[in-house]
Design a protein around this motif. Structure first.
Motif, PDB file in Angstrom:
ATOM      1  N   ASN A 165       0.804  -1.188  -0.160  1.00 22.08           N
ATOM      2  CA  ASN A 165      -0.091   0.036   0.095  1.00 22.08           C
ATOM      3  C   ASN A 165       1.009   1.137   0.107  1.00 22.08           C
ATOM      4  O   ASN A 165       1.789   1.385   0.428  1.00 22.08           O
ATOM      5  CB  ASN A 165      -1.015   0.054   1.169  1.00 22.08           C
ATOM      6  CG  ASN A 165      -2.003  -0.938   1.284  1.00 22.08           C
ATOM      7  OD1 ASN A 165      -2.555  -1.252   0.008  1.00 22.08           O
ATOM      8  ND2 ASN A 165      -2.271  -1.617   2.311  1.00 22.08           N
ATOM      9  N   GLU A 166       0.325   2.331  -0.624  1.00 20.78           N
ATOM     10  CA  GLU A 166       1.161   3.436  -0.625  1.00 20.78           C
ATOM     11  C   GLU A 166       0.328   4.725  -0.186  1.00 20.78           C
ATOM     12  O   GLU A 166      -1.040   4.941  -0.390  1.00 20.78           O
ATOM     13  CB  GLU A 166       1.499   4.001  -1.932  1.00 20.78           C
ATOM     14  CG  GLU A 166       2.468   5.203  -1.999  1.00 20.78           C
ATOM     15  CD  GLU A 166       3.184   5.190  -3.412  1.00 20.78           C
ATOM     16  OE1 GLU A 166       2.893   4.515  -4.298  1.00 20.78           O
ATOM     17  OE2 GLU A 166       4.526   5.960  -3.346  1.00 20.78           O
ATOM     18  N   TYR A 167       0.498   5.159   1.012  1.00 18.71           N
ATOM     19  CA  TYR A 167      -0.089   6.513   1.644  1.00 18.71           C
ATOM     20  C   TYR A 167       0.588   7.623   1.137  1.00 18.71           C
ATOM     21  O   TYR A 167       1.597   7.992   1.482  1.00 18.71           O
ATOM     22  CB  TYR A 167      -0.074   6.304   3.159  1.00 18.71           C
ATOM     23  CG  TYR A 167      -0.446   4.732   3.598  1.00 18.71           C
ATOM     24  CD1 TYR A 167       0.540   3.674   3.792  1.00 18.71           C
ATOM     25  CD2 TYR A 167      -1.821   4.489   3.877  1.00 18.71           C
ATOM     26  CE1 TYR A 167       0.090   2.433   4.051  1.00 18.71           C
ATOM     27  CE2 TYR A 167      -2.286   3.212   4.331  1.00 18.71           C
ATOM     28  CZ  TYR A 167      -1.302   2.119   4.372  1.00 18.71           C
ATOM     29  OH  TYR A 167      -1.514   0.820   4.534  1.00 18.71           O
ATOM     30  N   TRP A 168      -0.671   8.606   0.947  1.00 20.32           N
ATOM     31  CA  TRP A 168      -0.327  10.019   0.368  1.00 20.32           C
ATOM     32  C   TRP A 168      -0.531  11.200   1.454  1.00 20.32           C
ATOM     33  O   TRP A 168      -1.485  11.197   2.196  1.00 20.32           O
ATOM     34  CB  TRP A 168      -0.963  10.194  -0.861  1.00 20.32           C
ATOM     35  CG  TRP A 168      -0.510   9.212  -2.025  1.00 20.32           C
ATOM     36  CD1 TRP A 168      -1.143   8.094  -2.223  1.00 20.32           C
ATOM     37  CD2 TRP A 168       0.511   9.308  -2.988  1.00 20.32           C
ATOM     38  NE1 TRP A 168      -0.530   7.566  -3.358  1.00 20.32           N
ATOM     39  CE2 TRP A 168       0.517   8.431  -3.755  1.00 20.32           C
ATOM     40  CE3 TRP A 168       1.179  10.575  -3.298  1.00 20.32           C
ATOM     41  CZ2 TRP A 168       1.265   8.281  -4.801  1.00 20.32           C
ATOM     42  CZ3 TRP A 168       2.045  10.424  -4.207  1.00 20.32           C
ATOM     43  CH2 TRP A 168       1.946   9.172  -5.165  1.00 20.32           C
ATOM     44  N   GLY A 169       0.329  12.110   1.419  1.00 24.59           N
ATOM     45  CA  GLY A 169      -0.113  13.210   1.970  1.00 24.59           C
ATOM     46  C   GLY A 169      -0.880  13.990   1.062  1.00 24.59           C
ATOM     47  O   GLY A 169      -1.241  13.854   0.107  1.00 24.59           O
ATOM     48  N   GLN A 170      -1.307  15.357   1.734  1.00 19.13           N
ATOM     49  CA  GLN A 170      -1.990  16.140   0.996  1.00 19.13           C
ATOM     50  C   GLN A 170      -1.294  17.030   0.013  1.00 19.13           C
ATOM     51  O   GLN A 170      -1.957  17.786  -0.918  1.00 19.13           O
ATOM     52  CB  GLN A 170      -3.027  17.168   1.903  1.00 19.13           C
ATOM     53  CG  GLN A 170      -2.009  18.312   2.707  1.00 19.13           C
ATOM     54  CD  GLN A 170      -1.031  18.032   3.345  1.00 19.13           C
ATOM     55  OE1 GLN A 170      -0.847  16.726   3.880  1.00 19.13           O
ATOM     56  NE2 GLN A 170      -0.108  19.062   3.769  1.00 19.13           N
ATOM     57  N   GLY A 171      -0.012  17.092   0.064  1.00 26.49           N
ATOM     58  CA  GLY A 171       0.731  17.864  -0.943  1.00 26.49           C
ATOM     59  C   GLY A 171       1.035  19.394  -0.438  1.00 26.49           C
ATOM     60  O   GLY A 171       0.528  19.867   0.463  1.00 26.49           O
ATOM     61  N   THR A 172       2.191  20.018  -0.670  1.00 27.33           N
ATOM     62  CA  THR A 172       2.696  21.363  -0.537  1.00 27.33           C
ATOM     63  C   THR A 172       2.941  22.064  -1.683  1.00 27.33           C
ATOM     64  O   THR A 172       3.953  21.445  -2.494  1.00 27.33           O
ATOM     65  CB  THR A 172       3.727  21.279   0.712  1.00 27.33           C
ATOM     66  OG1 THR A 172       3.896  22.602   1.081  1.00 27.33           O
ATOM     67  CG2 THR A 172       5.035  20.626   0.177  1.00 27.33           C
ATOM     68  N   GLN A 173       2.682  23.147  -1.857  1.00 28.82           N
ATOM     69  CA  GLN A 173       2.774  23.872  -3.065  1.00 28.82           C
ATOM     70  C   GLN A 173       3.991  24.748  -3.004  1.00 28.82           C
ATOM     71  O   GLN A 173       4.492  25.317  -2.004  1.00 28.82           O
ATOM     72  CB  GLN A 173       1.665  25.042  -3.258  1.00 28.82           C
ATOM     73  CG  GLN A 173       1.844  25.970  -4.598  1.00 28.82           C
ATOM     74  CD  GLN A 173       1.751  25.217  -5.791  1.00 28.82           C
ATOM     75  OE1 GLN A 173       0.422  24.739  -6.003  1.00 28.82           O
ATOM     76  NE2 GLN A 173       2.613  25.330  -6.704  1.00 28.82           N
ATOM     77  N   VAL A 174       4.860  24.266  -4.053  1.00 30.12           N
ATOM     78  CA  VAL A 174       6.217  25.257  -4.297  1.00 30.12           C
ATOM     79  C   VAL A 174       6.060  26.126  -5.522  1.00 30.12           C
ATOM     80  O   VAL A 174       5.800  25.592  -6.469  1.00 30.12           O
ATOM     81  CB  VAL A 174       7.368  24.226  -4.289  1.00 30.12           C
ATOM     82  CG1 VAL A 174       8.767  25.067  -4.673  1.00 30.12           C
ATOM     83  CG2 VAL A 174       7.490  23.453  -3.200  1.00 30.12           C
ATOM     84  N   ILE A 175       6.285  27.271  -5.195  1.00 35.44           N
ATOM     85  CA  ILE A 175       6.395  28.206  -6.503  1.00 35.44           C
ATOM     86  C   ILE A 175       7.446  28.989  -6.524  1.00 35.44           C
ATOM     87  O   ILE A 175       7.932  29.530  -5.611  1.00 35.44           O
ATOM     88  CB  ILE A 175       5.032  29.306  -6.160  1.00 35.44           C
ATOM     89  CG1 ILE A 175       4.037  28.389  -6.189  1.00 35.44           C
ATOM     90  CG2 ILE A 175       5.151  30.404  -7.334  1.00 35.44           C
ATOM     91  CD1 ILE A 175       2.654  29.385  -6.009  1.00 35.44           C
ATOM     92  N   VAL A 176       7.999  28.936  -7.454  1.00 33.53           N
ATOM     93  CA  VAL A 176       9.424  29.467  -7.947  1.00 33.53           C
ATOM     94  C   VAL A 176       9.208  30.672  -9.116  1.00 33.53           C
ATOM     95  O   VAL A 176       8.905  30.438 -10.242  1.00 33.53           O
ATOM     96  CB  VAL A 176      10.512  28.300  -8.534  1.00 33.53           C
ATOM     97  CG1 VAL A 176      11.907  29.406  -8.547  1.00 33.53           C
ATOM     98  CG2 VAL A 176      10.657  27.356  -7.561  1.00 33.53           C
ATOM     99  N   SER A 177       9.353  31.957  -8.451  1.00 34.52           N
ATOM    100  CA  SER A 177       9.082  33.128  -9.232  1.00 34.52           C
ATOM    101  C   SER A 177       9.758  34.229  -8.679  1.00 34.52           C
ATOM    102  O   SER A 177       9.764  34.312  -7.297  1.00 34.52           O
ATOM    103  CB  SER A 177       7.595  33.071  -9.227  1.00 34.52           C
ATOM    104  OG  SER A 177       7.285  34.371  -9.901  1.00 34.52           O
ATOM    105  N   SER A 178      10.154  35.090  -9.550  1.00 37.13           N
ATOM    106  CA  SER A 178      10.587  36.368  -9.200  1.00 37.13           C
ATOM    107  C   SER A 178       9.612  37.378  -9.151  1.00 37.13           C
ATOM    108  O   SER A 178       9.819  38.744  -8.619  1.00 37.13           O
ATOM    109  CB  SER A 178      11.724  36.896 -10.130  1.00 37.13           C
ATOM    110  OG  SER A 178      11.066  37.025 -11.414  1.00 37.13           O
TER     111      SER A 178
END
Length: 118
Positions: A105-118
């Motif tokens: 089984n694989e258990y997942w988190g909810q995710g975290t957003q990464v934004i790379v921008s100037s």
């Protein structure tokens, strides 16, 4: 019940660094392969890195080798993804998962957003 919770995402300028954290709970940490995936808008989810209890770690995407590092804290049941020299192409939602070697089984988190921008 296995739980996986990511943190550490945010907005960063090109060339900057971020460290993502993943907290594991609910089962024996040692029997799980901990993985980081990412999914950019409009693209499929891709496997970024993996760490086993034996200390093995792998970065799967050539463009990330030398920039990303996965590490695992056995005592704290934590996994980290250190990301350096970030580019706008690294913008994505980053997911942590715990893959149970026994049950598959694989258990997942909810995710975290990464934004790379100037």
């Amino acid at each position: 019940q296995v739980q996986v919770v990511e943190s550490g995402g945010g907005l960063v300028q090109p060339g900057g660094s971020l460290r993502l954290s993943c907290a594991f709970s609910g089962d024996t940490f040692a029997k799980h392969v901990m993985r980081w995936y990412r999914q950019a808008s409009g693209k499929e989810r891709e496997l970024v890195a993996a760490s086993t209890d034996g200390g093995g770690s792998t970065i799967y995407v050539d463009s990330m080798k030398g920039r990303f590092t996965i590490s695992r804290d056995h005592a704290k049941h934590m996994v980290y993804l250190q990301m350096n020299s970030l580019t706008p192409e690294d913008t994505a939602v980053y997911y942590c998962s715990a893959y149970d070697l026994w049950s598959k089984n694989e258990y997942w988190g909810q995710g975290t957003q990464v934004i790379v921008s100037s």
